[in-house]
Write an enzyme that holds these catalytic residues in place. Structure first.
Site, PDB file in Angstrom:
ATOM      1  N   HIS A   1      36.410  35.972  45.815  1.00 43.92           N
ATOM      2  CA  HIS A   1      37.449  36.698  45.071  1.00 43.92           C
ATOM      3  C   HIS A   1      37.776  38.016  45.786  1.00 43.92           C
ATOM      4  O   HIS A   1      38.935  38.418  45.862  1.00 43.92           O
ATOM      5  CB  HIS A   1      36.969  37.042  43.657  1.00 43.92           C
ATOM      6  CG  HIS A   1      36.716  35.860  42.788  1.00 43.92           C
ATOM      7  ND1 HIS A   1      35.457  35.461  42.423  1.00 43.92           N
ATOM      8  CD2 HIS A   1      37.577  34.987  42.191  1.00 43.92           C
ATOM      9  CE1 HIS A   1      35.533  34.397  41.630  1.00 43.92           C
ATOM     10  NE2 HIS A   1      36.804  34.085  41.488  1.00 43.92           N
TER      11      HIS A   1
ATOM     12  N   ASP B   1      39.697  25.475  45.740  1.00 43.35           N
ATOM     13  CA  ASP B   1      40.245  24.653  44.652  1.00 43.35           C
ATOM     14  C   ASP B   1      41.584  24.101  45.150  1.00 43.35           C
ATOM     15  O   ASP B   1      42.653  24.524  44.704  1.00 43.35           O
ATOM     16  CB  ASP B   1      40.423  25.502  43.397  1.00 43.35           C
ATOM     17  CG  ASP B   1      39.101  26.064  42.922  1.00 43.35           C
ATOM     18  OD1 ASP B   1      38.396  25.366  42.199  1.00 43.35           O
ATOM     19  OD2 ASP B   1      38.760  27.201  43.319  1.00 43.35           O
TER      20      ASP B   1
HETATM   21  O1  PAF Z   1      40.636  29.266  39.779  1.00 42.32           O
HETATM   22  C1  PAF Z   1      40.459  29.884  38.711  1.00 42.32           C
HETATM   23  O2  PAF Z   1      39.664  30.820  38.622  1.00 42.32           O
HETATM   24  C2  PAF Z   1      41.236  29.447  37.469  1.00 42.32           C
HETATM   25  O3  PAF Z   1      41.445  28.073  37.459  1.00 42.32           O
HETATM   26  C3  PAF Z   1      42.562  30.213  37.280  1.00 42.32           C
HETATM   27  C4  PAF Z   1      43.532  29.939  38.407  1.00 42.32           C
HETATM   28  C5  PAF Z   1      42.292  31.701  37.183  1.00 42.32           C
HETATM   29  C6  PAF Z   1      43.235  29.758  35.984  1.00 42.32           C
HETATM   30  O4  PAF Z   1      42.416  29.979  34.875  1.00 42.32           O
END
Ligand code: PAF
Length: 260
Positions: free
Chosen positions: A35, A148
């Site tokens: 992140h 993802d």
């Molecule tokens: O990847 C994630 O953390 C979640 O799927 C998201 C994109 C924030 C949606 O809740």
């Protein structure tokens, strides 16, 4: 850094930001270096950085998975502050879904695959909340990790089909030195499980094909949900120590690893 927990207060703030280039990183918290890499890029490329932290109930197809999802708001906020984030949107489920689930975004897919097949309702939940967040943040750009991959593609389709004004920017997966893709779910693994989970990346990059990758993973004790090749990637979902992990590599990377 300001933290907004109610939608009306955030909307008022958003009006004050008009004219700035806004970058957005949507998250479910339990933040890690993956992140941080998204936020750092977002910081470099925009005037204002908005991060959302919202564990979205509608994308969990199993109650236990939602309950076990790590929640670390205080340390998440400390990290975001260090990264120079301007605005954090951390609404409650009641704020995000005041009327329950009256409407959803549903992919019209005749033959659901991978995440859509193994986690019914997952993509709907993601697309619905992402559309809500896009409408709230009205960012110029939003940053999504390639880990993802199917989610990233679905979000890119959402932005295209619904004429969202937000540009979707894919960002490479961040890995531990062992090759293990960073994920909030890794926190639920024992240290032994974490060491074993490095085999996912190894199997994906070294196997000659999906059948061999599946065999390698099963031999290392994983329950394999799928290993598939699509969109120029090799993708897998496996379970270890009751934790479901996903990963993918580009076929380019596979060819590079095998020297072909
Ligand atoms: O990847 C994630 O953390 C979640 O799927 C998201 C994109 C924030 C949606 O809740």
């Amino acid at each position: 850094m300001r933290v907004w927990t109610t939608i009306p207060a955030w909307r008022e703030r958003r009006r004050e930001l008009s004219g700035s280039r806004i970058g957005f990183v949507p998250t479910m918290g339990a933040l890690h270096r993956g992140h941080a890499a998204l936020v750092e890029r977002c910081r470099r490329e925009n005037d204002i950085v908005v991060v959302s932290i919202f564990v979205n109930p509608s994308q969990f197809n199993e109650i236990a998975d939602l309950k076990n999802y790590p929640q670390t708001l205080d340390s998440d906020l400390r990290l975001l502050e260090q990264l120079g984030v301007d605005e954090v949107l951390a609404p409650t489920a009641q704020e995000m879904y005041p009327n329950g689930y009256r409407l959803r975004v549903v992919p019209v897919d005749k033959a659901p695959v991978m995440e859509a097949a193994f986690r019914p309702g997952f993509l709907e939940g993601v697309l619905t909340v992402v559309l809500k967040l896009f409408n709230l943040v009205r960012a110029d750009r939003a940053y999504f990790g390639e880990k993802d991959y199917q989610q990233l593609r679905a979000v890119a389709d959402l932005a295209e089909e619904f004429f969202c004004a937000t540009e979707i920017l894919p960002c490479p997966t961040v890995r531990e030195a062992s090759g293990l893709a960073l994920s909030s779910r890794n926190a639920r693994l024992s240290s032994e499980g974490r060491a074993r989970a490095a085999a996912i990346f190894e199997a994906l990059t070294s196997a000659a094909g999906v059948d061999e990758a599946r065999r390698l993973l099963e031999a290392r004790g994983f329950t394999v949900e799928y290993v598939e090749e699509r969109w120029g990637r090799r993708l897998a979902a496996v379970v270890i120590e009751a934790v479901r992990l996903i990963d993918n590599v580009s076929l380019e990377e596979v060819r590079h690893a095998s020297g072909t």
